[in-house]
Design a protein around this motif. Structure first.
Motif, PDB file in Angstrom:
ATOM      1  N   ASN A  38       0.824  -1.211   0.000  1.00  0.00           N
ATOM      2  CA  ASN A  38       0.000   0.000   0.000  1.00  0.00           C
ATOM      3  C   ASN A  38       0.858   1.260   0.000  1.00  0.00           C
ATOM      4  N   LEU A  39       1.899   1.291   0.822  1.00  0.00           N
ATOM      5  CA  LEU A  39       2.750   2.478   0.887  1.00  0.00           C
ATOM      6  C   LEU A  39       3.434   2.742  -0.454  1.00  0.00           C
ATOM      7  N   LEU A  40       3.994   1.704  -1.051  1.00  0.00           N
ATOM      8  CA  LEU A  40       4.733   1.885  -2.294  1.00  0.00           C
ATOM      9  C   LEU A  40       3.804   2.185  -3.464  1.00  0.00           C
ATOM     10  N   SER A  41       2.654   1.518  -3.508  1.00  0.00           N
ATOM     11  CA  SER A  41       1.700   1.777  -4.586  1.00  0.00           C
ATOM     12  C   SER A  41       1.209   3.223  -4.539  1.00  0.00           C
ATOM     13  N   ASN A  42       0.863   3.691  -3.347  1.00  0.00           N
ATOM     14  CA  ASN A  42       0.410   5.072  -3.204  1.00  0.00           C
ATOM     15  C   ASN A  42       1.507   6.059  -3.594  1.00  0.00           C
ATOM     16  N   ALA A  43       2.750   5.755  -3.184  1.00  0.00           N
ATOM     17  CA  ALA A  43       3.859   6.661  -3.482  1.00  0.00           C
ATOM     18  C   ALA A  43       4.126   6.744  -4.978  1.00  0.00           C
ATOM     19  N   VAL A  44       4.109   5.607  -5.658  1.00  0.00           N
ATOM     20  CA  VAL A  44       4.353   5.603  -7.101  1.00  0.00           C
ATOM     21  C   VAL A  44       3.236   6.335  -7.841  1.00  0.00           C
ATOM     22  N   ASP A  45       1.989   6.081  -7.437  1.00  0.00           N
ATOM     23  CA  ASP A  45       0.858   6.761  -8.085  1.00  0.00           C
ATOM     24  C   ASP A  45       0.969   8.278  -7.918  1.00  0.00           C
ATOM     25  N   ALA A  46       1.290   8.720  -6.698  1.00  0.00           N
ATOM     26  CA  ALA A  46       1.394  10.152  -6.442  1.00  0.00           C
ATOM     27  C   ALA A  46       2.566  10.761  -7.213  1.00  0.00           C
ATOM     28  N   ALA A  47       3.675  10.029  -7.295  1.00  0.00           N
ATOM     29  CA  ALA A  47       4.829  10.532  -8.043  1.00  0.00           C
ATOM     30  C   ALA A  47       4.504  10.657  -9.525  1.00  0.00           C
ATOM     31  N   MET A  48       3.708   9.726 -10.049  1.00  0.00           N
ATOM     32  CA  MET A  48       3.311   9.799 -11.459  1.00  0.00           C
ATOM     33  C   MET A  48       2.414  11.004 -11.708  1.00  0.00           C
ATOM     34  N   ARG A  49       1.535  11.308 -10.769  1.00  0.00           N
ATOM     35  CA  ARG A  49       0.674  12.482 -10.934  1.00  0.00           C
ATOM     36  C   ARG A  49       1.491  13.759 -10.871  1.00  0.00           C
ATOM     37  N   LYS A  50       2.668  13.693 -10.257  1.00  0.00           N
ATOM     38  CA  LYS A  50       3.548  14.863 -10.196  1.00  0.00           C
ATOM     39  C   LYS A  50       4.108  15.213 -11.565  1.00  0.00           C
ATOM     40  N   GLY A  51       4.186  14.200 -12.423  1.00  0.00           N
ATOM     41  CA  GLY A  51       4.720  14.515 -13.745  1.00  0.00           C
ATOM     42  C   GLY A  51       5.450  13.378 -14.404  1.00  0.00           C
ATOM     43  N   SER A 107       0.218  20.232   8.170  1.00  0.00           N
ATOM     44  CA  SER A 107       1.072  19.949   9.308  1.00  0.00           C
ATOM     45  C   SER A 107       0.909  18.472   9.638  1.00  0.00           C
ATOM     46  N   GLU A 108       1.715  17.987  10.555  1.00  0.00           N
ATOM     47  CA  GLU A 108       1.685  16.576  10.891  1.00  0.00           C
ATOM     48  C   GLU A 108       0.313  16.192  11.410  1.00  0.00           C
ATOM     49  N   ARG A 109      -0.231  15.076  10.878  1.00  0.00           N
ATOM     50  CA  ARG A 109      -1.555  14.622  11.299  1.00  0.00           C
ATOM     51  C   ARG A 109      -1.530  13.108  11.460  1.00  0.00           C
ATOM     52  N   ARG A 110      -2.539  12.601  12.158  1.00  0.00           N
ATOM     53  CA  ARG A 110      -2.639  11.177  12.397  1.00  0.00           C
ATOM     54  C   ARG A 110      -4.000  10.706  11.926  1.00  0.00           C
ATOM     55  N   GLY A 111      -4.135   9.366  11.823  1.00  0.00           N
ATOM     56  CA  GLY A 111      -5.398   8.810  11.377  1.00  0.00           C
ATOM     57  C   GLY A 111      -5.388   8.579   9.884  1.00  0.00           C
ATOM     58  N   ASP A 112      -6.560   8.129   9.349  1.00  0.00           N
ATOM     59  CA  ASP A 112      -6.647   7.826   7.917  1.00  0.00           C
ATOM     60  C   ASP A 112      -7.455   8.913   7.237  1.00  0.00           C
ATOM     61  N   GLU A 113      -6.997  10.179   7.323  1.00  0.00           N
ATOM     62  CA  GLU A 113      -7.759  11.313   6.839  1.00  0.00           C
ATOM     63  C   GLU A 113      -7.112  11.969   5.630  1.00  0.00           C
ATOM     64  N   LEU A 114      -6.262  11.282   4.933  1.00  0.00           N
ATOM     65  CA  LEU A 114      -5.562  11.894   3.825  1.00  0.00           C
ATOM     66  C   LEU A 114      -6.015  11.246   2.523  1.00  0.00           C
ATOM     67  N   PRO A 115      -7.019  11.816   1.846  1.00  0.00           N
ATOM     68  CA  PRO A 115      -7.566  11.191   0.654  1.00  0.00           C
ATOM     69  C   PRO A 115      -6.584  11.116  -0.498  1.00  0.00           C
ATOM     70  N   GLU A 116      -5.530  11.914  -0.477  1.00  0.00           N
ATOM     71  CA  GLU A 116      -4.580  11.932  -1.587  1.00  0.00           C
ATOM     72  C   GLU A 116      -4.012  10.546  -1.857  1.00  0.00           C
ATOM     73  N   HIS A 117      -3.822   9.762  -0.822  1.00  0.00           N
ATOM     74  CA  HIS A 117      -3.207   8.461  -0.996  1.00  0.00           C
ATOM     75  C   HIS A 117      -4.207   7.324  -0.879  1.00  0.00           C
ATOM     76  N   GLY A 118      -5.516   7.585  -0.954  1.00  0.00           N
ATOM     77  CA  GLY A 118      -6.485   6.513  -1.029  1.00  0.00           C
ATOM     78  C   GLY A 118      -6.850   5.932   0.314  1.00  0.00           C
ATOM     79  N   GLY A 127      -7.198   2.874   0.961  1.00  0.00           N
ATOM     80  CA  GLY A 127      -6.482   1.635   1.240  1.00  0.00           C
ATOM     81  C   GLY A 127      -5.424   1.814   2.301  1.00  0.00           C
ATOM     82  N   ARG A 128      -5.018   3.043   2.553  1.00  0.00           N
ATOM     83  CA  ARG A 128      -4.050   3.348   3.598  1.00  0.00           C
ATOM     84  C   ARG A 128      -4.566   2.930   4.968  1.00  0.00           C
ATOM     85  N   GLN A 129      -5.888   2.759   5.076  1.00  0.00           N
ATOM     86  CA  GLN A 129      -6.455   2.334   6.355  1.00  0.00           C
ATOM     87  C   GLN A 129      -5.886   0.981   6.764  1.00  0.00           C
TER      88      GLN A 129
END
Length: 328
Positions: free
Chosen positions: A215-228, A263-274, A276-278
């Motif tokens: 999940n961590l790597l898939s989200n990171a690659v997807d986000a990096a691809m959206r970067k350009g 700022s630093e946050r906790r929980g599964d509240e970051l929709p940018e990475h899907g 599935g991060r839950q």
């Protein structure tokens, strides 16, 4: 009639409040924001009942209308609880699908890793045969007094025996997944930077480690691809080690355009990475750990701590620091 209406209103209020409490218990694994959103429905029902009761007491609403509202409200708690149960069931079904996807990816990664190991074994066997032949030639040249030719042959063999590939870490499952995502980044033109020190005997179920990394790597690659995509600014950076009884993971990537500075946050509240991060948050919490996200300076960073139950004692590394993640 008036007393019956008031009793029904009070019973409806108590029932809806009880349904809210039950909802908080059923949704305890969800984020605070999601729980609050789910409580909007019973909260609106509660507001309607209280408002109708106030109007009835003030004589603005007749007993028939107030009675109908009270009767309908009495059924709301049961419907609310069923709604919460259905939501939890849907969440669990989604998590199961994510787990199946992660297990499938782990299987595919290990198959690819096994093929790679098989190819490496065949290559090493060829190198051993070549080295045996070369050393025989070297022995012959030395016997003939041709020291220069013997040195040349030894130099060629040294180049041939130089290692061409190093596993990203000692853990078989982690190494397979890291190798898989390294290949994906190479295909997509995303810069890959990995320093993983995950020991072979990590006391964590391989399927859980696979789900976390996948999940961590898939989200990171997807986000990096959206970067350009293949731009020089698209990257994925992975750091992993074991320290003080925890598996410590840090995955960074170039943010997608428009990602807000947080700022630093906790929980599964970051929709940018899907959502599935839950899964990652659930596994981390189950092992006494936590997940932290931060967006700053165009970099999305996720830090994960997974407790290992003190099953893996820290050992001093070469620098005198504690940490069992050192490669052996």
């Amino acid at each position: 009639m008036s007393r019956a209406v008031l009793v029904a209103d009070v019973a409806a209020v108590v029932g809806i409040v009880a349904a809210c409490v039950a909802g908080l218990v059923l949704l305890r694994e969800c984020s605070v924001r999601r729980r609050l959103a789910c409580l909007l429905c019973p909260a609106s029902q509660l507001a309607v009942v209280v408002f109708a009761t106030v109007l009835y007491v003030q004589g603005e609403v007749g007993p028939t209308s107030a009675g109908v509202i009270a009767a309908c409200s009495l059924g709301c708690p049961l419907l609310d609880i069923e709604f919460f149960r259905a939501l939890v069931a849907a969440e669990q079904a989604g998590l199961v699908r994510q787990e199946v996807a992660a297990a499938r990816e782990q299987y595919e990664a290990q198959l690819a890793h096994a093929r790679h190991v098989r190819d490496m074994r065949a290559s090493y066997q060829e190198l051993v045969a070549s080295a045996s032949s070369t050393f025989g030639s070297v022995a012959g040249e030395l016997a003939a007094g041709n020291v220069g030719e013997a040195a040349r042959l030894l130099g060629l063999e040294e180049v041939a025996l130089a290692p061409e590939h190093r596993e990203p870490c000692d853990h078989v499952v982690a190494a397979a997944l890291l190798t898989l995502y390294e290949s994906r980044c190479a295909e997509l033109g995303v810069r890959w930077d990995c320093d993983a020190q995950i020991p072979r005997n990590l006391p964590l179920p391989p399927v859980e480690l696979s789900m976390v990394l996948s999940n961590l790597l898939s989200n990171a690659v997807d986000a990096a691809m959206r970067k350009g995509g293949s731009s020089p600014f698209a990257f994925v950076r992975v750091r992993a080690r074991v320290s003080r009884g925890f598996l410590v993971l840090r995955v960074e990537n170039s943010c997608a355009p428009g990602a807000q500075e947080r700022s630093e946050r906790r929980g599964d509240e970051l929709p940018e990475h899907g959502w599935g991060r839950q899964i990652v948050a659930t596994i981390a919490r189950a092992h006494g750990g936590e997940v932290t996200d931060e967006v700053a300076d165009g970099v999305w960073r996720t830090d994960v701590l997974v407790g290992l139950g003190n099953c893996l004692d820290d050992e001093p590394d070469a620098d005198g620091e504690r940490g069992a993640g050192s490669r052996r």
